[in-house]
Design a protein around this motif. Structure first.
Motif, PDB file in Angstrom:
ATOM      1  N   CYS A   8       0.849  -1.179   0.000  1.00  0.00           N
ATOM      2  CA  CYS A   8       0.000   0.000   0.000  1.00  0.00           C
ATOM      3  C   CYS A   8       0.893   1.240   0.000  1.00  0.00           C
ATOM      4  O   CYS A   8       1.796   1.358   0.818  1.00  0.00           O
ATOM      5  N   ASP A  10      -0.188   4.232   0.629  1.00  0.00           N
ATOM      6  CA  ASP A  10      -0.665   5.161   1.654  1.00  0.00           C
ATOM      7  C   ASP A  10      -0.117   4.827   3.044  1.00  0.00           C
ATOM      8  O   ASP A  10       0.376   5.703   3.751  1.00  0.00           O
ATOM      9  N   CYS A  11      -0.178   3.543   3.432  1.00  0.00           N
ATOM     10  CA  CYS A  11       0.231   3.168   4.794  1.00  0.00           C
ATOM     11  C   CYS A  11       1.479   2.289   4.826  1.00  0.00           C
ATOM     12  O   CYS A  11       1.920   1.881   5.893  1.00  0.00           O
ATOM     13  N   THR A  29      -7.203  -3.709  -2.847  1.00  0.00           N
ATOM     14  CA  THR A  29      -7.389  -2.782  -1.734  1.00  0.00           C
ATOM     15  C   THR A  29      -6.682  -3.352  -0.517  1.00  0.00           C
ATOM     16  O   THR A  29      -6.818  -4.536  -0.215  1.00  0.00           O
ATOM     17  N   HIS A  34      -7.266   1.258   1.893  1.00  0.00           N
ATOM     18  CA  HIS A  34      -6.654   2.149   0.904  1.00  0.00           C
ATOM     19  C   HIS A  34      -6.626   1.471  -0.461  1.00  0.00           C
ATOM     20  O   HIS A  34      -6.446   0.267  -0.559  1.00  0.00           O
TER      21      HIS A  34
END
Length: 66
Positions: A8, A10-11, A29, A34
Motif C-alpha cells: 500500500c 498510503d500506509c 485494496t 486504501h
C-alpha cells in the motif's frame, strides 16, 4: 490459486491476496481500505531434485562423440 503480494502506498503495509491468474492485474485494496496499491514482483522457490546433467560429450553420447 496463486498468491500475489502487494504494498500500500498510503500506509506502507504489505499484504497478500489469493486470486485467479485471470485477475492478477485487477486492482487490490489494502486491509486498511486504501486503494493506492502496487503489486510486488516476487520469486517462487521450487523444491525437488533436478535432473542429472547428461554425460558423454556434447549431446549426452547420442551422436557417438564421447
Amino acid at each position: 490459486m496463486p498468491t500475489y503480494d502487494y504494498r500500500c502506498r498510503d500506509c506502507s503495509s504489505t499484504f497478500s491476496l489469493s486470486r485467479p491468474m485471470s485477475e492478477s492485474a485487477a486492482p487490490a485494496t489494502c486491509p486498511d481500505g486504501h486503494t493506492d496499491t502496487v503489486k510486488l514482483l516476487t520469486t517462487v522457490a521450487l523444491t525437488g531434485s533436478a535432473a542429472p546433467a547428461p554425460t558423454g560429450g556434447c549431446c549426452g553420447g547420442a551422436c557417438g562423440c564421447r
